[in-house]
Design an enzyme around this catalytic site. Structure first.
Site, PDB file in Angstrom:
ATOM      1  CB  CYS A 114      61.007 -24.799  12.840  1.00 46.58           C
ATOM      2  SG  CYS A 114      61.346 -23.745  14.272  1.00 46.58           S
ATOM      3  CG  HIS A 263      59.062 -27.945  13.952  1.00 48.42           C
ATOM      4  ND1 HIS A 263      60.250 -28.187  14.605  1.00 48.42           N
ATOM      5  CD2 HIS A 263      58.605 -26.755  14.426  1.00 48.42           C
ATOM      6  CE1 HIS A 263      60.503 -27.180  15.433  1.00 48.42           C
ATOM      7  NE2 HIS A 263      59.521 -26.303  15.342  1.00 48.42           N
ATOM      8  CG  ASN A 293      60.772 -25.854  18.970  1.00 47.80           C
ATOM      9  OD1 ASN A 293      61.711 -26.128  18.220  1.00 47.80           O
ATOM     10  ND2 ASN A 293      59.768 -25.072  18.605  1.00 47.80           N
TER      11      ASN A 293
HETATM   12  C1  LIG Z   1      52.226 -20.618  22.812  1.00 50.34           C
HETATM   13  C2  LIG Z   1      50.884 -21.329  22.809  1.00 50.34           C
HETATM   14  C3  LIG Z   1      51.068 -22.774  23.310  1.00 50.34           C
HETATM   15  C4  LIG Z   1      49.941 -20.614  23.742  1.00 50.34           C
HETATM   16  O1  LIG Z   1      48.677 -21.241  23.683  1.00 50.34           O
HETATM   17  P1  LIG Z   1      47.340 -20.376  23.845  1.00 50.34           P
HETATM   18  O2  LIG Z   1      46.214 -21.313  24.159  1.00 50.34           O
HETATM   19  O3  LIG Z   1      47.229 -19.461  22.681  1.00 50.34           O
HETATM   20  O4  LIG Z   1      47.736 -19.589  25.141  1.00 50.34           O
HETATM   21  P2  LIG Z   1      46.980 -18.482  25.914  1.00 50.34           P
HETATM   22  O5  LIG Z   1      47.947 -17.365  26.094  1.00 50.34           O
HETATM   23  O6  LIG Z   1      45.617 -18.181  25.320  1.00 50.34           O
HETATM   24  O7  LIG Z   1      46.767 -19.225  27.293  1.00 50.34           O
HETATM   25  C5  LIG Z   1      45.881 -20.339  27.473  1.00 50.34           C
HETATM   26  C6  LIG Z   1      46.279 -21.019  28.776  1.00 50.34           C
HETATM   27  O8  LIG Z   1      47.487 -21.753  28.572  1.00 50.34           O
HETATM   28  C7  LIG Z   1      48.491 -21.292  29.487  1.00 50.34           C
HETATM   29  N1  LIG Z   1      49.777 -21.376  28.805  1.00 50.34           N
HETATM   30  C8  LIG Z   1      50.173 -20.732  27.684  1.00 50.34           C
HETATM   31  N2  LIG Z   1      51.412 -21.076  27.330  1.00 50.34           N
HETATM   32  C9  LIG Z   1      51.819 -21.981  28.270  1.00 50.34           C
HETATM   33  C10 LIG Z   1      53.023 -22.694  28.480  1.00 50.34           C
HETATM   34  N3  LIG Z   1      54.073 -22.583  27.622  1.00 50.34           N
HETATM   35  N4  LIG Z   1      53.118 -23.510  29.563  1.00 50.34           N
HETATM   36  C11 LIG Z   1      52.084 -23.650  30.412  1.00 50.34           C
HETATM   37  N5  LIG Z   1      50.897 -23.001  30.270  1.00 50.34           N
HETATM   38  C12 LIG Z   1      50.783 -22.171  29.209  1.00 50.34           C
HETATM   39  C13 LIG Z   1      48.075 -19.894  29.855  1.00 50.34           C
HETATM   40  O9  LIG Z   1      48.610 -19.505  31.091  1.00 50.34           O
HETATM   41  C14 LIG Z   1      46.567 -20.036  29.895  1.00 50.34           C
HETATM   42  O10 LIG Z   1      46.177 -20.653  31.090  1.00 50.34           O
HETATM   43  P3  LIG Z   1      44.743 -20.322  31.802  1.00 50.34           P
HETATM   44  O11 LIG Z   1      43.695 -20.780  30.833  1.00 50.34           O
HETATM   45  O12 LIG Z   1      44.783 -21.141  33.051  1.00 50.34           O
HETATM   46  O13 LIG Z   1      44.751 -18.846  32.013  1.00 50.34           O
HETATM   47  C15 LIG Z   1      50.231 -21.326  21.398  1.00 50.34           C
HETATM   48  O14 LIG Z   1      49.945 -20.025  21.015  1.00 50.34           O
HETATM   49  C16 LIG Z   1      51.134 -21.958  20.399  1.00 50.34           C
HETATM   50  O15 LIG Z   1      51.216 -23.170  20.315  1.00 50.34           O
HETATM   51  N6  LIG Z   1      51.829 -21.130  19.563  1.00 50.34           N
HETATM   52  C17 LIG Z   1      52.871 -21.591  18.698  1.00 50.34           C
HETATM   53  C18 LIG Z   1      54.196 -21.431  19.438  1.00 50.34           C
HETATM   54  C19 LIG Z   1      55.291 -22.289  18.885  1.00 50.34           C
HETATM   55  O16 LIG Z   1      55.191 -23.488  18.821  1.00 50.34           O
HETATM   56  N7  LIG Z   1      56.385 -21.636  18.470  1.00 50.34           N
HETATM   57  C20 LIG Z   1      57.487 -22.282  17.906  1.00 50.34           C
HETATM   58  C21 LIG Z   1      57.183 -22.559  16.497  1.00 50.34           C
HETATM   59  S1  LIG Z   1      58.571 -23.065  15.639  1.00 50.34           S
END
Ligand SMILES: CC(C)(COP(=O)(O)OP(=O)(O)OC[C@H]1O[C@@H](n2cnc3c(N)ncnc32)[C@H](O)[C@@H]1OP(=O)(O)O)[C@@H](O)C(=O)NCCC(=O)NCCS
Length: 336
Positions: A114, A263, A293
């Site tokens: 990325c 990104h 992404n």
């Molecule tokens: C993956 C990410 C979006 C998850 O977000 P989070 O708030 O930590 O997620 P959680 O596991 O605590 O879940 C929170 C809620 O979002 C939902 N959720 C998580 N990921 C989801 C997705 N991809 N699509 C839809 N819903 C999602 C969960 O089901 C949960 O729902 P609820 O509140 O109804 O139970 C976050 O951790 C993130 O942005 N990480 C970076 C990942 C990334 O961009 N990677 C590539 C980098 S190059």
């Protein structure tokens, strides 16, 4: 003084699509709207079996060359950033052949995810301004869908395939067009986003939580593992400091930057970053709804889209910043 600049940018997305509707049928606990609200993505493009990282890069390059009347004979160096390359022949060599580029040129693959577009721009600048090359064809291309386990909804909702092509060329100028580069690397955090069995090594010792069994998945051992919260925290930790160091090097204030193109990892994380940095929404470009992404292609795809939408105008000062797999990050200023 020779100053390297991005002359033109274009991209290619494969025809096959994976929409939120498709995903929601397989994972009913995540509705179409919930996926869109969380990720900012409505559809991702997926390469078909006949496509490769090299063939997608060729398609992006053809769009760039055709739309901007660029002669293939003018290209004297190919930099191709990918993490989906053949193990032996470089994708850059395949592109040289398929585009019919001259044989007396350099063609090199760069293995970065990325952050790769920014690093490739930095390399292109160095090669041009030191007189090694005049017209660099900079390609980014990845088929991450081939590493994504179909049962792993956390990564399947985020990643799509795609490629970009930029022409980076030198011209006599008093001003710098690509400047204030700031880079960073933390290999110790690399286990948070990794194909655990990649690189012909048993992966358990490098990423203990990443085995398919631990994730409740049936796997062929070459699935992409992502620790979402770890990546989220890493990004919130490194991005503000990198923005500061780019601004310091550029001798600019935050409010003097016309457009921020980061990104396009996912909208949830981008909005957190935007708010933490205190950037107004209209100066922070988000464009991943129709592509997801696409790893090192997200920044050039967003630049191309910003240009098509009239958001990106000549003379603007634009900050680019990439971050992710490695862990690796890097940013720079572009005088468009
Ligand atoms: C993956 C990410 C979006 C998850 O977000 P989070 O708030 O930590 O997620 P959680 O596991 O605590 O879940 C929170 C809620 O979002 C939902 N959720 C998580 N990921 C989801 C997705 N991809 N699509 C839809 N819903 C999602 C969960 O089901 C949960 O729902 P609820 O509140 O109804 O139970 C976050 O951790 C993130 O942005 N990480 C970076 C990942 C990334 O961009 N990677 C590539 C980098 S190059």
């Amino acid at each position: 003084m020779v100053s390297a600049r991005i002359v033109a940018v274009d991209y290619y997305l494969p025809a096959g699509e994976l929409t939120n509707e498709h995903l929601s049928i397989q994972f009913p606990e995540w509705t179409v709207d919930k996926i869109a609200a969380k990720t900012g993505i409505r559809t991702r493009h997926i390469a078909d079996a006949a496509e490769s990282e090299a063939s997608m890069a060729v398609m992006a390059a053809r769009a760039l060359l055709d739309n901007n009347d660029i002669e293939t004979s003018s290209i004297d160096l190919v930099l191709l950033c990918t993490q989906s390359s053949d193990l032996s022949r470089s994708a850059a060599a395949t592109v040289q052949r398929q585009l019919g580029l001259r044989s007396g040129i350099a063609a090199i693959d760069i293995n970065l995810g990325c952050s790769g577009y920014v690093y490739s721009l930095g390399l292109a600048k160095g090669l041009i301004e030191s007189g090694v090359a005049k017209n660099v064809l900079l390609l980014t291309t990845d088929t991450y869908s081939r590493y994504v386990n179909a049962a792993d909804k956390s990564v399947r909702t985020l990643f799509g395939d795609g490629a970009s092509a930029s022409l980076v060329a030198g011209s006599a100028a008093d001003t710098q067009h690509l400047f204030a580069f700031a880079y960073g690397t933390d290999g110790a955090g690399g286990n948070a986003l990794i194909v655990p069995n990649g690189g012909h090594r048993p992966g358990q010792d490098i990423a203990p939580n990443s085995t398919a069994d631990n994730r409740g998945l049936v796997s062929n051992g070459f699935d992409l593992f992502m620790d979402g919260p770890a990546i989220f925290n890493f990004t919130l930790n490194v991005v503000p400091g990198t923005v500061d160091s780019i601004l310091r090097k550029a001798q600019l204030r935050l409010d003097e930057v016309d457009l921020f193109v980061f990104h396009q990892a996912n909208a949830f994380m981008l909005q957190h970053l935007r708010k933490k940095l205190g950037i107004a929404p209209e100066r922070f470009f988000i464009s991943l709804e129709n592509s997801g992404n696409t790893v090192s292609s997200t920044i050039p795809i967003a630049l191309s889209e910003a240009q098509k939408q009239g958001v990106l105008q000549p003379g603007m000062k634009v900050m680019l910043l990439g971050f992710g797999v490695g862990l690796s990050w890097g940013g720079a200023m572009v005088q468009w």
